[in-house]
Design an enzyme around this catalytic site. Sequence first.
Site, mmCIF file in Angstrom:
data_model
loop_
_atom_site.group_PDB
_atom_site.id
_atom_site.type_symbol
_atom_site.label_atom_id
_atom_site.label_comp_id
_atom_site.label_asym_id
_atom_site.label_seq_id
_atom_site.Cartn_x
_atom_site.Cartn_y
_atom_site.Cartn_z
ATOM 1 N N SER A 1 -4.255 -1.718 3.559
ATOM 2 C CA SER A 1 -6.027 -2.239 3.954
ATOM 3 C C SER A 1 -7.136 -1.350 4.098
ATOM 4 O O SER A 1 -6.250 -0.150 3.580
ATOM 5 C CB SER A 1 -5.953 -2.649 5.893
ATOM 6 O OG SER A 1 -6.528 -3.184 5.939
ATOM 7 N N SER B 1 -9.774 9.948 6.903
ATOM 8 C CA SER B 1 -9.438 10.261 8.653
ATOM 9 C C SER B 1 -8.118 11.710 8.054
ATOM 10 O O SER B 1 -9.627 12.960 9.249
ATOM 11 C CB SER B 1 -8.007 9.770 9.034
ATOM 12 O OG SER B 1 -6.782 9.784 8.302
ATOM 13 N N LYS C 1 -9.632 -5.013 10.945
ATOM 14 C CA LYS C 1 -8.406 -4.426 11.614
ATOM 15 C C LYS C 1 -8.797 -5.476 13.508
ATOM 16 O O LYS C 1 -6.793 -6.368 13.637
ATOM 17 C CB LYS C 1 -8.645 -3.206 12.210
ATOM 18 C CG LYS C 1 -8.251 -1.676 11.020
ATOM 19 C CD LYS C 1 -7.213 -2.161 10.171
ATOM 20 C CE LYS C 1 -5.902 -1.787 10.250
ATOM 21 N NZ LYS C 1 -5.418 -2.430 9.509
ATOM 22 N N LEU D 1 -3.426 -7.697 -2.389
ATOM 23 C CA LEU D 1 -3.713 -8.379 -0.614
ATOM 24 C C LEU D 1 -4.127 -10.012 -0.672
ATOM 25 O O LEU D 1 -3.667 -10.747 -0.268
ATOM 26 C CB LEU D 1 -4.345 -7.562 0.012
ATOM 27 C CG LEU D 1 -3.793 -6.418 0.349
ATOM 28 C CD1 LEU D 1 -4.453 -5.789 1.757
ATOM 29 C CD2 LEU D 1 -2.156 -6.932 0.833
ATOM 30 N N PRO E 1 -1.566 2.267 15.358
ATOM 31 C CA PRO E 1 -2.446 4.117 15.397
ATOM 32 C C PRO E 1 -3.650 4.402 15.350
ATOM 33 O O PRO E 1 -3.687 3.849 15.246
ATOM 34 C CB PRO E 1 -1.256 4.776 13.614
ATOM 35 C CG PRO E 1 -0.977 3.881 12.946
ATOM 36 C CD PRO E 1 -1.731 2.345 13.725
ATOM 37 N N GLY F 1 1.580 3.537 -2.426
ATOM 38 C CA GLY F 1 0.305 4.794 -2.523
ATOM 39 C C GLY F 1 -0.464 5.502 -1.366
ATOM 40 O O GLY F 1 -0.470 6.894 -2.112
ATOM 41 N N TYR G 1 -14.787 -1.583 9.106
ATOM 42 C CA TYR G 1 -13.240 -1.057 9.093
ATOM 43 C C TYR G 1 -12.507 -1.596 11.087
ATOM 44 O O TYR G 1 -12.168 -2.037 10.412
ATOM 45 C CB TYR G 1 -13.280 0.448 9.862
ATOM 46 C CG TYR G 1 -11.894 0.440 9.854
ATOM 47 C CD1 TYR G 1 -11.194 0.201 8.582
ATOM 48 C CD2 TYR G 1 -11.460 1.515 11.360
ATOM 49 C CE1 TYR G 1 -9.545 0.657 8.819
ATOM 50 C CE2 TYR G 1 -10.169 2.222 11.536
ATOM 51 C CZ TYR G 1 -9.537 1.255 10.064
ATOM 52 O OH TYR G 1 -7.946 1.054 10.234
ATOM 53 N N GLY H 1 1.032 -1.279 -0.130
ATOM 54 C CA GLY H 1 0.048 -0.111 -0.085
ATOM 55 C C GLY H 1 0.971 1.347 0.107
ATOM 56 O O GLY H 1 0.534 2.084 0.946
HETATM 57 N N1 LIG Z 1 -5.376 7.021 8.308
HETATM 58 C C1 LIG Z 1 -5.313 6.572 10.447
HETATM 59 O O1 LIG Z 1 -6.390 7.273 10.944
HETATM 60 C C2 LIG Z 1 -5.413 5.655 10.607
HETATM 61 C C3 LIG Z 1 -5.158 5.281 11.641
HETATM 62 C C4 LIG Z 1 -4.557 3.819 12.221
HETATM 63 C C5 LIG Z 1 -3.915 3.073 11.628
HETATM 64 N N2 LIG Z 1 -3.794 2.781 10.165
HETATM 65 C C6 LIG Z 1 -3.955 1.817 9.017
HETATM 66 O O2 LIG Z 1 -2.812 2.738 8.252
HETATM 67 C C7 LIG Z 1 -3.367 2.417 6.912
HETATM 68 C C8 LIG Z 1 -3.106 2.540 5.869
HETATM 69 O O3 LIG Z 1 -4.520 3.949 5.599
HETATM 70 P P1 LIG Z 1 -4.496 4.796 5.284
HETATM 71 O O4 LIG Z 1 -4.941 5.894 5.980
HETATM 72 O O5 LIG Z 1 -2.689 5.414 4.438
HETATM 73 O O6 LIG Z 1 -4.869 4.355 4.250
HETATM 74 P P2 LIG Z 1 -5.783 5.247 2.540
HETATM 75 O O7 LIG Z 1 -4.668 6.360 1.983
HETATM 76 O O8 LIG Z 1 -6.807 4.528 1.404
HETATM 77 O O9 LIG Z 1 -4.288 3.860 1.975
HETATM 78 C C9 LIG Z 1 -4.536 2.445 1.916
HETATM 79 C C10 LIG Z 1 -3.436 1.234 1.120
HETATM 80 O O10 LIG Z 1 -4.378 0.086 1.242
HETATM 81 C C11 LIG Z 1 -4.137 0.125 0.254
HETATM 82 N N3 LIG Z 1 -5.377 -1.259 -0.169
HETATM 83 C C12 LIG Z 1 -6.437 -1.240 0.052
HETATM 84 N N4 LIG Z 1 -7.276 -2.809 -0.097
HETATM 85 C C13 LIG Z 1 -6.594 -3.368 -1.224
HETATM 86 C C14 LIG Z 1 -6.611 -4.181 -1.728
HETATM 87 N N5 LIG Z 1 -7.417 -5.606 -1.567
HETATM 88 N N6 LIG Z 1 -4.762 -5.001 -2.179
HETATM 89 C C15 LIG Z 1 -3.604 -3.847 -2.106
HETATM 90 N N7 LIG Z 1 -4.761 -2.909 -1.627
HETATM 91 C C16 LIG Z 1 -5.309 -2.736 -0.816
HETATM 92 C C17 LIG Z 1 -4.368 0.974 -1.334
HETATM 93 O O11 LIG Z 1 -3.514 0.787 -1.825
HETATM 94 P P3 LIG Z 1 -4.610 0.501 -3.828
HETATM 95 O O12 LIG Z 1 -3.317 2.459 -4.028
HETATM 96 O O13 LIG Z 1 -3.568 -0.192 -4.244
HETATM 97 O O14 LIG Z 1 -5.694 1.253 -4.072
HETATM 98 C C18 LIG Z 1 -3.610 2.481 -0.784
HETATM 99 O O15 LIG Z 1 -2.449 2.226 -0.652
HETATM 100 C C19 LIG Z 1 -3.764 0.571 7.176
HETATM 101 O O16 LIG Z 1 -3.928 -0.391 7.484
HETATM 102 C C20 LIG Z 1 -4.862 1.673 7.863
HETATM 103 O O17 LIG Z 1 -6.078 0.834 8.297
HETATM 104 C C21 LIG Z 1 -4.698 4.480 9.620
#
Ligand SMILES: NC(=O)c1ccc[n+]([C@@H]2O[C@H](COP(=O)([O-])OP(=O)(O)OC[C@H]3O[C@@H](n4cnc5c(N)ncnc54)[C@H](OP(=O)(O)O)[C@@H]3O)[C@@H](O)[C@H]2O)c1
Length: 312
Positions: A87, A196, A158, A66, A181, A15, A154, A13
């Site tokens: 994710s 977020s 997780k 994934l 986080p 990007g 969600y 992930g």
């Molecule tokens: N943002 C928050 O507040 C927060 C807080 C706690 C934990 N997290 C965790 O941090 C991680 C990243 O979150 P983020 O905020 O950066 O979200 P994001 O910008 O939406 O990024 C999610 C990433 O997951 C990839 N993805 C989703 N479904 C997929 C699949 N079926 N196969 C392959 N790749 C897939 C997407 O890849 P593509 O580019 O291919 O679409 C994207 O790069 C996640 O695990 C999330 O649960 C986030």
Amino acid sequence: MADEEKRRVCVTGAGGYLGSWLVKLLLSKGYYVNGTARNPGDEKKNAHLYKLDGASENLRLLKADLLDQDSLRSAIRGCAGVFHVASPLPPKHSKIENPEKELIEPAVNGTFNVLNACLEENVKRVIVVSSATAVIMNPNWPKDHANDETCCWYALSKTLAEREAVEFGERSGLDVVRVCPVMILGPMLQPTVNASGLLLIRLLKGGNESIDDELMEIVDVRDAVESLVLAYENPEAEGRYVSASHMIKTQDLAEKLRTLYPQYSYPRSFNKVDEEPNSTSEKMQKLGWKFRTLDDTLIDSMECYQEGGLLD
Ligand SMILES: NC(=O)c1ccc[n+]([C@@H]2O[C@H](COP(=O)([O-])OP(=O)(O)OC[C@H]3O[C@@H](n4cnc5c(N)ncnc54)[C@H](OP(=O)(O)O)[C@@H]3O)[C@@H](O)[C@H]2O)c1
């Protein structure tokens, strides 16, 4: 092991919001990075990665899904470490038609597939990005109760994904460290706002809405990626870590922002909600983790949203 192999890591992930900042940090620290994306050729989604310092020499962007074990194995091959970030994270209150397919499968089966690929490719350490939402959620949620429409899908995805990571590590002996986080804010590198970021934007465009005065736990995206790399680099790191820097009620956050940026349309009123549990990052701080002030995070987020025309 050759030096390049020791310093080669994979970020799933790459990007996304967190993934992009993680790639940036790893490149700046001299790592060779295999980033995965479902569609690396999508210029609109991934061009920002190629602009990072060091990317032209040390970043490979590889296609992986994934749910496709072979694609993950190819992306992970030759890496000493893996950061499993990918994710699905849908915006809050968005309609989930098929939670099993849209969230649970990619999160849980995806975690299994990534860890299995790591085992087969002799990866030394895996950092699994979980979430504080998995810390809060009942850890004893039965696997066969995944179809309860009252739960937050969600959070469930997780929670189950992290449990998969724990069980996989115990069964296989793979070195798996989980980092959870809280809500991540701060400037974005990627072109479209993630879930977020949308929460903060919603607060600035609240208008006539009345919103819940929830407790918000916040970590800056730049500090969150530092915490992931600390957990990766510290040989003593084990088990689960929480990355949480600031706690503030939604209404207090709106007031803080109103003082700094009075021109926006904040929510009209706030609904009282029950007390919620809060998180501590003491264990992460023992690894030497430090974090910036909430003002820094908010001001840098605002600058990024304003420059991107996201608040117009
Ligand atoms: N943002 C928050 O507040 C927060 C807080 C706690 C934990 N997290 C965790 O941090 C991680 C990243 O979150 P983020 O905020 O950066 O979200 P994001 O910008 O939406 O990024 C999610 C990433 O997951 C990839 N993805 C989703 N479904 C997929 C699949 N079926 N196969 C392959 N790749 C897939 C997407 O890849 P593509 O580019 O291919 O679409 C994207 O790069 C996640 O695990 C999330 O649960 C986030």
